[in-house]
Design a protein around this motif. Structure first.
Motif, PDB file in Angstrom:
ATOM      1  N   SER A   1     -17.857 -18.743  -4.733  1.00  9.16           N
ATOM      2  CA  SER A   1     -18.633 -18.627  -3.497  1.00  9.16           C
ATOM      3  C   SER A   1     -17.935 -19.263  -2.307  1.00  9.16           C
ATOM      4  O   SER A   1     -18.574 -19.681  -1.345  1.00  9.16           O
ATOM      5  CB  SER A   1     -20.011 -19.269  -3.692  1.00  9.16           C
ATOM      6  OG  SER A   1     -20.706 -18.669  -4.758  1.00  9.16           O
ATOM      7  N   GLY A   2     -16.614 -19.338  -2.380  1.00  9.42           N
ATOM      8  CA  GLY A   2     -15.862 -19.959  -1.297  1.00  9.42           C
ATOM      9  C   GLY A   2     -16.010 -19.251   0.030  1.00  9.42           C
ATOM     10  O   GLY A   2     -15.916 -19.871   1.093  1.00  9.42           O
TER      11      GLY A   2
ATOM     12  N   ALA B   1      -9.755 -15.770  -1.549  1.00  9.45           N
ATOM     13  CA  ALA B   1     -10.756 -15.911  -0.497  1.00  9.45           C
ATOM     14  C   ALA B   1     -12.102 -16.405  -1.014  1.00  9.45           C
ATOM     15  O   ALA B   1     -12.823 -17.125  -0.316  1.00  9.45           O
ATOM     16  CB  ALA B   1     -10.940 -14.577   0.232  1.00  9.45           C
ATOM     17  N   ARG B   2     -12.465 -16.060  -2.241  1.00 11.01           N
ATOM     18  CA  ARG B   2     -13.767 -16.440  -2.775  1.00 11.01           C
ATOM     19  C   ARG B   2     -13.726 -17.705  -3.631  1.00 11.01           C
ATOM     20  O   ARG B   2     -14.752 -18.140  -4.146  1.00 11.01           O
ATOM     21  CB  ARG B   2     -14.357 -15.279  -3.591  1.00 11.01           C
ATOM     22  CG  ARG B   2     -14.748 -14.080  -2.748  1.00 11.01           C
ATOM     23  CD  ARG B   2     -15.293 -12.952  -3.612  1.00 11.01           C
ATOM     24  NE  ARG B   2     -16.427 -13.400  -4.423  1.00 11.01           N
ATOM     25  CZ  ARG B   2     -16.896 -12.735  -5.475  1.00 11.01           C
ATOM     26  NH1 ARG B   2     -16.307 -11.620  -5.872  1.00 11.01           N
ATOM     27  NH2 ARG B   2     -17.930 -13.203  -6.148  1.00 11.01           N
TER      28      ARG B   2
ATOM     29  N   GLY C   1      -5.948 -16.246 -10.448  1.00 11.94           N
ATOM     30  CA  GLY C   1      -7.328 -15.804 -10.597  1.00 11.94           C
ATOM     31  C   GLY C   1      -7.613 -14.442 -10.009  1.00 11.94           C
ATOM     32  O   GLY C   1      -8.778 -14.117  -9.787  1.00 11.94           O
ATOM     33  N   THR C   2      -6.594 -13.637  -9.748  1.00  9.51           N
ATOM     34  CA  THR C   2      -6.832 -12.291  -9.223  1.00  9.51           C
ATOM     35  C   THR C   2      -6.039 -11.267 -10.021  1.00  9.51           C
ATOM     36  O   THR C   2      -4.920 -11.533 -10.449  1.00  9.51           O
ATOM     37  CB  THR C   2      -6.430 -12.175  -7.738  1.00  9.51           C
ATOM     38  OG1 THR C   2      -5.025 -12.389  -7.595  1.00  9.51           O
ATOM     39  CG2 THR C   2      -7.183 -13.187  -6.883  1.00  9.51           C
ATOM     40  N   ALA C   3      -6.628 -10.089 -10.202  1.00  9.85           N
ATOM     41  CA  ALA C   3      -5.998  -8.980 -10.928  1.00  9.85           C
ATOM     42  C   ALA C   3      -5.479  -9.424 -12.285  1.00  9.85           C
ATOM     43  O   ALA C   3      -4.325  -9.214 -12.633  1.00  9.85           O
ATOM     44  CB  ALA C   3      -4.879  -8.371 -10.094  1.00  9.85           C
ATOM     45  N   ILE C   4      -6.364 -10.030 -13.079  1.00  5.60           N
ATOM     46  CA  ILE C   4      -5.976 -10.567 -14.377  1.00  5.60           C
ATOM     47  C   ILE C   4      -6.410  -9.614 -15.496  1.00  5.60           C
ATOM     48  O   ILE C   4      -7.567  -9.244 -15.596  1.00  5.60           O
ATOM     49  CB  ILE C   4      -6.606 -11.950 -14.618  1.00  5.60           C
ATOM     50  CG1 ILE C   4      -6.314 -12.884 -13.439  1.00  5.60           C
ATOM     51  CG2 ILE C   4      -6.101 -12.539 -15.913  1.00  5.60           C
ATOM     52  CD1 ILE C   4      -4.851 -13.174 -13.207  1.00  5.60           C
ATOM     53  N   TYR C   5      -5.482  -9.258 -16.349  1.00  9.05           N
ATOM     54  CA  TYR C   5      -5.722  -8.346 -17.469  1.00  9.05           C
ATOM     55  C   TYR C   5      -6.185  -9.148 -18.677  1.00  9.05           C
ATOM     56  O   TYR C   5      -5.573 -10.160 -19.034  1.00  9.05           O
ATOM     57  CB  TYR C   5      -4.423  -7.604 -17.781  1.00  9.05           C
ATOM     58  CG  TYR C   5      -4.514  -6.573 -18.874  1.00  9.05           C
ATOM     59  CD1 TYR C   5      -5.213  -5.390 -18.674  1.00  9.05           C
ATOM     60  CD2 TYR C   5      -3.873  -6.776 -20.097  1.00  9.05           C
ATOM     61  CE1 TYR C   5      -5.279  -4.432 -19.682  1.00  9.05           C
ATOM     62  CE2 TYR C   5      -3.927  -5.828 -21.098  1.00  9.05           C
ATOM     63  CZ  TYR C   5      -4.639  -4.655 -20.887  1.00  9.05           C
ATOM     64  OH  TYR C   5      -4.698  -3.716 -21.882  1.00  9.05           O
TER      65      TYR C   5
ATOM     66  N   VAL D   1      -9.896  -5.575 -16.048  1.00  2.85           N
ATOM     67  CA  VAL D   1      -9.217  -6.304 -14.981  1.00  2.85           C
ATOM     68  C   VAL D   1     -10.277  -6.885 -14.060  1.00  2.85           C
ATOM     69  O   VAL D   1     -11.283  -6.238 -13.790  1.00  2.85           O
ATOM     70  CB  VAL D   1      -8.279  -5.376 -14.175  1.00  2.85           C
ATOM     71  CG1 VAL D   1      -7.625  -6.120 -13.024  1.00  2.85           C
ATOM     72  CG2 VAL D   1      -7.226  -4.769 -15.073  1.00  2.85           C
ATOM     73  N   GLY D   2     -10.075  -8.089 -13.558  1.00  6.59           N
ATOM     74  CA  GLY D   2     -11.040  -8.677 -12.648  1.00  6.59           C
ATOM     75  C   GLY D   2     -10.476  -9.861 -11.897  1.00  6.59           C
ATOM     76  O   GLY D   2      -9.285 -10.165 -11.974  1.00  6.59           O
ATOM     77  N   ASP D   3     -11.335 -10.539 -11.159  1.00 10.03           N
ATOM     78  CA  ASP D   3     -10.962 -11.700 -10.354  1.00 10.03           C
ATOM     79  C   ASP D   3     -11.957 -12.826 -10.608  1.00 10.03           C
ATOM     80  O   ASP D   3     -13.124 -12.564 -10.870  1.00 10.03           O
ATOM     81  CB  ASP D   3     -10.992 -11.371  -8.857  1.00 10.03           C
ATOM     82  CG  ASP D   3     -10.216 -10.124  -8.500  1.00 10.03           C
ATOM     83  OD1 ASP D   3     -10.839  -9.165  -8.028  1.00 10.03           O
ATOM     84  OD2 ASP D   3      -8.999 -10.126  -8.705  1.00 10.03           O
ATOM     85  N   GLY D   4     -11.527 -14.067 -10.484  1.00 15.18           N
ATOM     86  CA  GLY D   4     -12.464 -15.170 -10.594  1.00 15.18           C
ATOM     87  C   GLY D   4     -11.831 -16.499 -10.956  1.00 15.18           C
ATOM     88  O   GLY D   4     -10.758 -16.560 -11.550  1.00 15.18           O
TER      89      GLY D   4
END
Length: 352
Positions: free
Chosen positions: A156-157, A186-187, A200-204, A216-219
């Motif tokens: 929630s950044g 950004a988040r 933490g982005t575009a991780i398989y 694939v996701g971000d977090g």
């Protein structure tokens, strides 16, 4: 952002052998092809009668694959950063499953993990309740038992939210996320409690859709998984080090971000996780203090809760090289990396 080069620089030193990492999450699919043989019987505090080795949501399976996935076949699937570590899955309830869920459910999970051999606990969940005595005391109990506790700061950044709990509790390695270029995602939630950042982005990663499912996701969830895996690598290579010294190895060897200014700071903490450097000889840390360097960290969210001696344990009933070179995912000949998503709000849990 330098590549981690796990195959060349990390795995020749350590692959996490003999270390148990507890994944407190949505459970872990034990028979995913990249996790077969890696998942120990755990516990389920979600209300279901399982031993944690089922995952209807998929988040915990993804986290586990980034920590201890071993791939399959020749160069296929997801290879975790600590591919020889073992996963102790502990399933907890998510928002929407049981509205009565309290952050205190984390107490059951953390205490169970500590009492069942975990030397690293990964918490890719979070919320905003600093006064939850049970969760706070469970973290202190883990610290007193020489366990490295790692948690995601939150996603929630972009709304200016503070670092979530349990990441904000003193003693916890609070992890934010960076993108492929090494800049803060950004988040990624930031604040003075931030300890480290990691990819933490575009991780398989593996999913629980099937025994051969991927996504694939971000977090910040996945960033936390990389830090937990690195802690496992260090604990395997240097079993005599305390949890505090393991944490010190990670924070003293972190790479300063190109756009982050002087570290430590509230955006990047001590910098970007550097697993290979964290495994190098470091007599200054290894011969130094053994205490957890984060135990007396100031909390940005005021609390009157004590941070001293942890409460005594009460027995709990349980259920029967990608672009960073950290986790290799080979799909259709391409090498990729990815990250999962989730968070908890207030006293209710959501995955980060």
């Amino acid at each position: 952002m330098k590549q981690y080069q796990a195959e060349a620089r990390v795995w020749p030193v350590s692959q996490g052998e003999g270390v148990i990492v507890s994944v407190v999450d949505s459970g872990v699919m034990e028979d995913h092809q990249d996790l077969a043989g890696q998942v120990l019987p755990g516990a389920d505090f979600s209300g279901a009668k399982t031993d944690g080795r089922v995952d209807g949501e998929g988040h915990g399976t993804g986290i586990a694959s980034l920590i201890a996935g071993h791939g399959h076949g020749t160069g296929s699937g997801v290879m975790g950063l600590a591919p020889k570590a073992k996963i102790l899955p502990i399933r907890i309830r998510a928002a929407g499953e049981h509205p009565e869920l309290r952050q205190s459910d984390i107490e059951l999970a953390v205490r169970y993990a500590v009492d069942h051999g975990a030397k690293v606990v990964n918490l890719s969940v979070g919320g905003y309740d600093p006064l939850d005595s049970a969760a706070r005391q469970a973290i202190l109990y883990a610290v007193s038992k020489d366990v490295v506790v790692v948690a995601a700061t939150g996603n929630s950044g972009d709304s200016g939210a503070p670092v979530e709990y349990p990441a904000a509790f003193p003693g916890v390695v609070a992890v934010g996320a960076v993108g492929e270029n090494g800049s803060l995602w950004a988040r990624s939630t930031s604040g003075p409690e931030t300890t480290l950042v990691a990819p933490g982005t575009a991780i398989y990663q593996a999913t629980a859709k099937s025994t051969s499912g991927y996504g694939v996701g971000d977090g910040t969830s996945d960033a936390a998984a990389y830090v937990s895996a690195t802690a496992a690598l260090i604990r395997a290579a240097y079993p005599g080090l305390s949890a505090g010294q393991v944490i010190n190895r990670m924070i003293t060897t972190a790479t300063a971000p190109a756009d982050g200014g002087a570290v430590p700071n509230g955006r990047y903490g001590y910098g970007i996780l550097a697993p290979a450097k964290a495994l190098e000889a470091n007599p200054a840390v290894d011969n130094g203090p053994r205490d957890n360097p984060l135990l007396h960290r100031v909390e940005s969210q005021a609390t009157d809760e004590p941070t001293g001696t942890p409460a005594p344990v009460v027995p709990q009933a349980g259920g029967a090289g990608g672009w960073y070179g950290v986790v290799w995912g080979v799909l259709g000949g391409g090498v990729l990396l990815v990250a999962g998503v989730g968070v908890w709000v207030g006293r209710r849990v959501r995955r980060r």
